[in-house]
Write a protein that holds these residues in place. Structure first.
Motif, mmCIF file in Angstrom:
data_model
loop_
_atom_site.group_PDB
_atom_site.id
_atom_site.type_symbol
_atom_site.label_atom_id
_atom_site.label_comp_id
_atom_site.label_asym_id
_atom_site.label_seq_id
_atom_site.Cartn_x
_atom_site.Cartn_y
_atom_site.Cartn_z
ATOM 1 N N GLY A 138 0.958 -1.401 0.135
ATOM 2 C CA GLY A 138 -0.085 -0.116 0.030
ATOM 3 C C GLY A 138 0.685 1.359 0.166
ATOM 4 O O GLY A 138 0.408 2.342 0.001
ATOM 5 N N SER A 139 2.259 1.042 0.140
ATOM 6 C CA SER A 139 3.038 2.295 0.078
ATOM 7 C C SER A 139 3.216 2.834 -1.162
ATOM 8 O O SER A 139 3.657 4.109 -1.443
ATOM 9 N N GLY A 140 3.118 2.191 -2.124
ATOM 10 C CA GLY A 140 3.452 2.535 -3.653
ATOM 11 C C GLY A 140 5.059 2.462 -4.106
ATOM 12 O O GLY A 140 5.391 3.059 -4.866
ATOM 13 N N ILE A 141 5.785 2.020 -3.085
ATOM 14 C CA ILE A 141 7.246 1.887 -3.173
ATOM 15 C C ILE A 141 7.349 0.518 -3.960
ATOM 16 O O ILE A 141 7.064 -0.439 -3.469
ATOM 17 N N GLU A 142 8.324 0.520 -5.010
ATOM 18 C CA GLU A 142 8.434 -0.709 -5.726
ATOM 19 C C GLU A 142 9.635 -1.472 -4.866
ATOM 20 O O GLU A 142 10.396 -0.905 -4.277
ATOM 21 N N CYS A 143 9.558 -2.522 -5.054
ATOM 22 C CA CYS A 143 10.258 -3.610 -4.364
ATOM 23 C C CYS A 143 10.958 -4.718 -5.295
ATOM 24 O O CYS A 143 10.465 -4.910 -6.352
ATOM 25 N N ALA A 144 12.162 -5.079 -4.968
ATOM 26 C CA ALA A 144 13.016 -6.070 -5.866
ATOM 27 C C ALA A 144 13.773 -7.043 -4.818
ATOM 28 O O ALA A 144 14.173 -6.390 -3.873
ATOM 29 N N ALA A 145 14.594 -7.859 -5.198
ATOM 30 C CA ALA A 145 15.536 -8.856 -4.758
ATOM 31 C C ALA A 145 16.380 -9.416 -5.594
ATOM 32 O O ALA A 145 16.251 -9.516 -6.613
ATOM 33 N N GLY A 146 17.681 -9.706 -5.036
ATOM 34 C CA GLY A 146 18.581 -10.466 -5.678
ATOM 35 C C GLY A 146 19.764 -9.661 -6.062
ATOM 36 O O GLY A 146 19.603 -8.356 -6.174
ATOM 37 N N GLN A 147 20.938 -10.174 -6.632
ATOM 38 C CA GLN A 147 22.027 -9.424 -6.919
ATOM 39 C C GLN A 147 21.690 -8.843 -8.221
ATOM 40 O O GLN A 147 22.240 -7.480 -8.395
ATOM 41 N N ASP A 148 20.867 -9.324 -9.196
ATOM 42 C CA ASP A 148 20.841 -8.495 -10.539
ATOM 43 C C ASP A 148 19.832 -7.065 -10.106
ATOM 44 O O ASP A 148 19.992 -6.211 -10.746
ATOM 45 N N ALA A 149 18.872 -7.365 -9.044
ATOM 46 C CA ALA A 149 18.326 -6.058 -8.712
ATOM 47 C C ALA A 149 19.027 -5.170 -8.125
ATOM 48 O O ALA A 149 18.902 -3.891 -8.436
ATOM 49 N N LEU A 150 20.186 -5.508 -7.274
ATOM 50 C CA LEU A 150 21.107 -4.495 -6.854
ATOM 51 C C LEU A 150 21.861 -3.774 -7.828
ATOM 52 O O LEU A 150 21.852 -2.518 -7.912
ATOM 53 N N VAL A 151 22.271 -4.485 -9.006
ATOM 54 C CA VAL A 151 22.894 -3.843 -9.920
ATOM 55 C C VAL A 151 22.010 -3.017 -10.723
ATOM 56 O O VAL A 151 22.404 -1.789 -11.401
ATOM 57 N N GLU A 152 20.879 -3.312 -11.074
ATOM 58 C CA GLU A 152 19.859 -2.337 -11.798
ATOM 59 C C GLU A 152 19.631 -1.135 -10.954
ATOM 60 O O GLU A 152 19.320 -0.073 -11.400
ATOM 61 N N ALA A 153 19.600 -1.275 -9.730
ATOM 62 C CA ALA A 153 19.023 -0.348 -8.777
ATOM 63 C C ALA A 153 20.083 0.752 -8.929
ATOM 64 O O ALA A 153 20.023 2.007 -8.796
ATOM 65 N N ALA A 154 21.447 0.365 -8.983
ATOM 66 C CA ALA A 154 22.481 1.316 -9.436
ATOM 67 C C ALA A 154 22.533 2.276 -10.644
ATOM 68 O O ALA A 154 23.240 3.171 -10.695
ATOM 69 N N THR A 155 21.624 1.855 -11.596
ATOM 70 C CA THR A 155 21.298 2.492 -12.793
ATOM 71 C C THR A 155 20.333 3.759 -12.453
ATOM 72 O O THR A 155 20.300 4.667 -13.282
ATOM 73 N N ARG A 156 19.654 3.649 -11.340
ATOM 74 C CA ARG A 156 18.636 4.700 -11.067
ATOM 75 C C ARG A 156 19.311 6.195 -10.807
ATOM 76 O O ARG A 156 20.260 6.105 -10.092
ATOM 77 N N PRO A 157 18.839 7.286 -11.680
ATOM 78 C CA PRO A 157 19.742 8.294 -11.406
ATOM 79 C C PRO A 157 19.762 9.054 -10.029
ATOM 80 O O PRO A 157 18.584 9.194 -9.545
ATOM 81 N N ALA A 158 20.874 9.137 -9.703
ATOM 82 C CA ALA A 158 21.423 9.902 -8.459
ATOM 83 C C ALA A 158 22.447 10.624 -8.540
ATOM 84 O O ALA A 158 23.277 10.576 -9.046
ATOM 85 N N ASP A 159 22.547 11.710 -7.564
ATOM 86 C CA ASP A 159 23.669 12.538 -7.505
ATOM 87 C C ASP A 159 24.687 12.090 -6.649
ATOM 88 O O ASP A 159 25.870 12.344 -6.754
ATOM 89 N N TRP A 160 24.263 11.088 -5.567
ATOM 90 C CA TRP A 160 25.340 10.685 -4.723
ATOM 91 C C TRP A 160 24.910 9.239 -4.284
ATOM 92 O O TRP A 160 23.539 9.048 -3.696
ATOM 93 N N ILE A 161 25.673 8.495 -4.350
ATOM 94 C CA ILE A 161 25.437 7.007 -4.112
ATOM 95 C C ILE A 161 26.333 6.438 -2.988
ATOM 96 O O ILE A 161 27.573 6.477 -3.396
ATOM 97 N N MET A 162 26.015 6.095 -1.733
ATOM 98 C CA MET A 162 26.464 5.511 -0.950
ATOM 99 C C MET A 162 26.640 3.796 -1.095
ATOM 100 O O MET A 162 25.638 3.162 -1.146
ATOM 101 N N SER A 163 28.176 3.693 -1.169
ATOM 102 C CA SER A 163 28.169 1.925 -1.580
ATOM 103 C C SER A 163 28.783 1.256 -0.076
ATOM 104 O O SER A 163 29.864 1.658 0.468
ATOM 105 N N ALA A 164 28.032 0.909 0.699
ATOM 106 C CA ALA A 164 28.182 0.243 2.013
ATOM 107 C C ALA A 164 27.807 -1.181 2.009
ATOM 108 O O ALA A 164 27.407 -1.606 3.296
ATOM 109 N N ILE A 165 27.554 -1.883 0.964
ATOM 110 C CA ILE A 165 27.388 -3.138 1.022
ATOM 111 C C ILE A 165 28.529 -3.858 1.572
ATOM 112 O O ILE A 165 29.773 -3.570 1.234
#
Length: 389
Positions: free
Chosen positions: A71-98
């Motif tokens: 009900g939040s409207g927030i998109e959800c995903a899982a797995g390594q491929d999803a993590l890599v795809e998430a890194a393509t989302r436009p952002a000005d500053w990305i914290m790499s803390a995995i």
């Protein structure tokens, strides 16, 4: 508003980053949050910060994540491929803390945006430093160090030329066993190694502090990030953990970064760079502190530092081997299968085996890093089995 993505949001670095962002909600828009198995924390942060996408590294946790965010409207995903795809989302500053080598692929993909990567993932530079830095250069991206030591070095070099640097000193608390008799170290338990005298961190990095393997990784990181010769890098045990690093120049001067042991110093510097902003961290009372102490590290107590020197001299994929073998050695110690002092032997053995197989000087690619990581873990497992039997 600055668009922010946080990879590894549920860990201590991610939580400290969210703490700083949460104090200035009008200045930041969260785009992506990723985490591991702590779905309650991940979902709770998502409901507070309202990112576009939330990713768990564990596919089996996806249904739990979806239920928590229903009900939040927030998109959800899982797995390594999803993590890599998430890194393509436009952002000005990305914290790499995995934590671990799993953070390398998302970090590389993030750099392809030409954005700013705040790098708290030690393994990226240790396993694939040349690949990471070349990717940043190719796409015009910026990498900012978030390890407290490397942030301190970075700040000490502002306005300076590397040609004027003679030495770089990174400090270490010495960990849980810095004052133990050497003959007692083989009897050290996992519980004892999991208690840090200065920092509040997760179990694995706390044990790595006790063995100094975290500092071994940081020594390699220093060489890769700042492009300095291995012999320029020194390690100094500083039990108070107030000086995080020093830069020594050719005129004999030392520039030190001094601050309370709080990762929000380094995170906040990267978050606001090239400016500085108010941070909610302790202001030191030097008169009350009275004194700070230093000592040279004991190579017998901390063989990980010797292994780091070997890796820097060897180059190639040896960092990937050290890291992979170290991870498996730590698994075996936590499981109670090997002694505390056996961990360094597992790593040394894996480096020796893979060196003799002439695999350390393959090109530094993502696939080869993954392959050497796999081989290093297998070698460490076999050595551990031999020790048990």
């Amino acid at each position: 508003m600055k668009r922010i993505s946080i990879f590894g949001a549920t860990g201590s670095i991610g939580q400290s980053t969210l703490d700083l962002i949460g104090r200035r909600m009008d200045d930041f828009q969260v785009v992506v949050l990723t985490g591991g198995a702590n779905i309650a924390q991940l979902a709770g942060d998502a409901l507070k910060f309202r990112p576009e996408l939330v990713v768990t590294a564990y596919p089996e946790k996806l249904d739990d994540l979806r239920a928590a965010l229903d009900g939040s409207g927030i998109e959800c995903a899982a797995g390594q491929d999803a993590l890599v795809e998430a890194a393509t989302r436009p952002a000005d500053w990305i914290m790499s803390a995995i934590v671990g080598v799993a953070g390398l692929a998302p970090g590389l993909k993030a750099l392809e945006q030409g954005t700013t990567l705040a790098l708290a993932n030690k393994e990226s530079l240790v396993t694939a430093g040349p690949l990471l830095l070349e990717t940043a250069r190719k796409f015009g991206a910026t990498i900012l160090p978030v390890d407290s030591e490397h942030s301190a070095i970075f700040q000490g070099l502002v306005g300076e030329e590397m040609a004027a640097v003679e030495r770089i000193i990174i400090t270490a608390s010495g960990g849980a066993f810095r004052d133990w008799p050497l003959e007692d170290l083989p009897k050290a338990t996992c519980a004892q190694a999991s208690t840090h005298p200065n920092w509040d961190m997760g179990q694995r990095i706390t044990i790595d502090s006790a063995s100094m393997f975290n500092k071994a990784l940081e020594v390699i990181e220093t060489k890769e990030f700042f492009g300095c010769k291995p012999e320029m890098i020194e390690v100094l045990v500083h039990p108070e953990s107030l000086i995080h690093a020093l830069v020594g120049f050719n005129d004999g001067a030392l520039m030190a970064h001094v601050g309370a042991p709080d990762m929000r110093h380094a995170i906040g510097y990267a978050l606001n760079w090239p400016d500085r902003a108010h941070l909610p961290v302790e202001r030191l009372d030097l008169a009350a502190i009275g004194r700070m102490t230093f000592r040279a590290p004991d190579d017998v107590r901390y063989p990980a530092l010797r292994l780091a020197r070997e890796v820097m001299e060897t180059g190639g994929l040896s960092g990937a081997v050290l890291n992979g073998a170290k991870e498996r050695a730590l698994d075996h110690f936590i499981a109670g299968r090997i002694r505390f002092t056996d961990m360094a032997d597992l790593v040394a053995g894996a480096l020796d085996q893979l060196s003799r197989r002439n695999t350390l000087h393959l090109p530094v690619t993502l696939d080869n890093v993954a392959q050497l990581d796999h081989l290093a873990r297998k070698a460490a497992d076999q050595i551990a089995m031999d020790l048990v039997t």
